[in-house]
Design an enzyme around this catalytic site. Sequence first.
Site, mmCIF file in Angstrom:
data_model
loop_
_atom_site.group_PDB
_atom_site.id
_atom_site.type_symbol
_atom_site.label_atom_id
_atom_site.label_comp_id
_atom_site.label_asym_id
_atom_site.label_seq_id
_atom_site.Cartn_x
_atom_site.Cartn_y
_atom_site.Cartn_z
ATOM 1 N N ASN A 1 3.788 -8.589 8.783
ATOM 2 C CA ASN A 1 4.239 -7.787 7.758
ATOM 3 C C ASN A 1 3.984 -6.288 8.222
ATOM 4 O OD1 ASN A 1 1.314 -8.740 6.702
ATOM 5 N ND2 ASN A 1 1.661 -6.953 5.195
ATOM 6 N N ASP A 2 3.296 -5.408 7.604
ATOM 7 C CA ASP A 2 3.330 -4.088 8.119
ATOM 8 C C ASP A 2 3.134 -3.663 9.402
ATOM 9 O OD1 ASP A 2 2.834 -4.419 5.158
ATOM 10 O OD2 ASP A 2 1.305 -3.086 5.087
ATOM 11 N N GLN B 1 0.700 -6.532 10.916
ATOM 12 C CA GLN B 1 -0.059 -7.464 10.224
ATOM 13 C C GLN B 1 0.323 -8.705 10.659
ATOM 14 O OE1 GLN B 1 -2.479 -6.221 6.943
ATOM 15 N NE2 GLN B 1 -2.630 -5.432 9.109
ATOM 16 N N SER C 1 -4.015 -3.149 6.620
ATOM 17 C CA SER C 1 -3.230 -2.144 7.235
ATOM 18 C C SER C 1 -4.169 -0.739 7.672
ATOM 19 C CB SER C 1 -2.002 -1.455 6.435
ATOM 20 O OG SER C 1 -1.128 -2.582 6.139
ATOM 21 N N ARG D 1 -7.060 1.041 -0.325
ATOM 22 C CA ARG D 1 -6.620 0.377 0.967
ATOM 23 C C ARG D 1 -5.405 1.398 1.624
ATOM 24 N NH1 ARG D 1 -4.586 -2.936 -2.977
ATOM 25 N NH2 ARG D 1 -2.295 -2.979 -3.119
ATOM 26 N N ASP D 2 -5.394 0.913 2.977
ATOM 27 C CA ASP D 2 -4.283 1.477 3.626
ATOM 28 C C ASP D 2 -4.643 2.836 4.321
ATOM 29 O OD1 ASP D 2 -2.961 -0.932 3.528
ATOM 30 O OD2 ASP D 2 -1.746 0.061 1.890
ATOM 31 N N GLU E 1 0.843 1.908 -1.795
ATOM 32 C CA GLU E 1 0.418 1.415 -0.829
ATOM 33 C C GLU E 1 0.713 2.156 0.380
ATOM 34 O OE1 GLU E 1 -0.250 -3.248 -0.970
ATOM 35 O OE2 GLU E 1 1.766 -2.831 -1.457
#
Length: 744
Positions: A282-283, A299, A344, A410-411, A466
């Site tokens: 993913n990211d 990710q 992330s 997060r992130d 996010e």
Amino acid sequence: MDEGSVRVAFLCGDDLSADEQAARDWCTSAFDADSLRLGDVADASRLAAFDACWWHRDRPLGTDDADVLPAGAADTLDTFVADGGGLLLSGHALSAVDRLGIDTVPPDATGTDELPNGGGFLAKRLHADHPVFESFPDLPVYTRPSGSQQAYARYEHVLPSEGQVLASAVRGADYEVARKSLIEWHHGAGHVLGAGSELRFHDEFAPDYEVATTQERFVRNALTLLAGDRYPAFSDRPGVAGPPADDDAGGATTGFTAMRERLADDHHRPGYHLAGPAGWLNDPNGLIQWNGRYHVFYQYNPAGPFHGTIHWGHAVSDDLVHWEDRPVALAPDPDGPDRDGCWSGCAVDDDGTPTILYTGGRERAQLPCLAVSPDETLDRWQKDPANPVIESAPTDLDVLSTEDWSAEFRDHCVWRDRDTWYHVIGSGVTDVGGTALLYRGETLDEWEYVGPLLTGDWEGSGAVWECPELLRFGDYDLLHVSNYEDVVYFVGSADLVSPGFRVESHDKLDYGDFYAPQSLETDDGRTLLFGWLPEARSTKAQWEAGWSGCLSLPRELDVTDEGRLRQRPARELTALRGDQVVGDDDSAGETLTLSAGEHRRLPLAGNRYELAGEFDLEPGATLTLSLFESPAGTEHTRLRYDGEAVVVDRTDSTNGLGRDGDARAAGATTDEQRLPVGDGTLSLRLFADGSIVELFADEARCLTSRVYPTREDAEGVSLRATGGDVTISDLRAWHLDGTVPAGE
């Protein structure tokens, strides 16, 4: 090997349960087997006569069960396997892998399952031909009958540090992909199979003879394989790069090429968009150009094509076109704040030291963590022993708490302005909306909370923001956030003191299947952005494919003097162009006019190409560009342009699961996508790649679509005008080269 000649030691304690007794009775009837007390295993000579050992236990193994597994027995079994023996651990015996020296991470989930619809092993695509599944024409392999129970010890939130997942669990028709039920270890010269669930030999219910036979065949396969000398060497679990003293990090990428080759015949798999070797992606994370090389981290779940046990994958490129797999950069630490995932984050240059800030997840907490690289390749990373570097979310703000997280926090987006570091973290405010929180500090391990930079206090803004990122373009700042549905950007000016963000305009960064983007600044001063292209098909289809997710093409971003965002394919991507099949050369295209009702096929073949042109419509006219057409026209993806929008119609993009169908397309979405465009002539660049269509309109707006034609010959491209004439100028098209390993 004839299973009748296999010598098996059935390991047991002094007091056997009914299930353990039933397993022993079956084993001694199926093999040349003897029962051997675990207390006697300390005498190594007792194992000399055996080819393989089997320990089956349906009762939890206590932390102080020294009487069940004496230290001497553990050492002897460890040596037995390392010297070339085989070991099968089933049920709660799998919980002993750390005591046996097989793995430092034992299963994290134990208990009892109710199986109203039965269950069994869901083999990963990469391991569907593993000998343990030999003689089973259909996968999954059902080993538990409907209405039964089973004791289990399995990996759910964590992964073994050394083992690889061969299969997850299936419950009836449901794919329980996070329940990792069959694990394999290559340990020294020997091998270990761990089936912590899906096996039980004593049932209080009426027996299902077909399922019972399947279970017996599965265990026969496992023990015969473990006892033989033809155990497969393939692994889909490459390790993290070793310590700096180890100059050869290549061993940590061993297997990536083989993994890619096993998936290379999938016509949905991209050839020039970056995808992981297999499993889940993913990211995009940690994007950075370091010593002239482009580094993309992402990710990554090596356990399979599903979100969980997140690591950081790593790929590098010298030209943004050709990519090379590098060792896994970050893996969860069983004893650290990132036990449940290294999520992330971003990469920065801290006075010559490459540094990562990422989100570590453990139980209900997600907090910022730090890692630095001691070498110029960025292959090896060392986590800060003081992690996390921020101990909690802000306490003077009602940060959203959910069932999963005590605080949605997060992130990371981090940059330096003169002597001050700034840090934006994604979050949400209860009953208000998503927010981007600003921190600042003099170092990367000490942060002062400043306040919300911007909060989405309007309808539709999303509960959590996010992957926030703040980018600075001359007189304008651009903030983009991902709100679970869309990536929204705001153009305006950021106040890093108060703080705040004055919004002058906003829009979607992409109108399609695109999420969690991140950018990097190139050595020549450009801003390049990559995004995650999630799948638009079912969990089952992703599992059947063996992979999930890929990254967008790199996009050049900038903001004009008028505050208008521009998005264009990175200029390096012209190097992808192979044969030009429409137009004379890169600087001259065809001009053609389609009258109402006229249809024209383009000489494109395959599913990897670029198409560019300027489209002008008479009032009331519509241009339909049909992609991925099958010979009889039953499959096609239609792009309709009516002067106001480009609409992606996926109604007939896939046939489903007919005679020429493909399980890897199951559940593919048919949702329509709409990209609004300005009045006048439309300038369009289109990139097709396997299951990806990426559109760039007027160098400003983008739409990315995922489509899954079931037929491999669904590769036709055509144009049609309806309702009026359509003029197309500077029409050009190229076949594009595959550049990711095994992309051809």
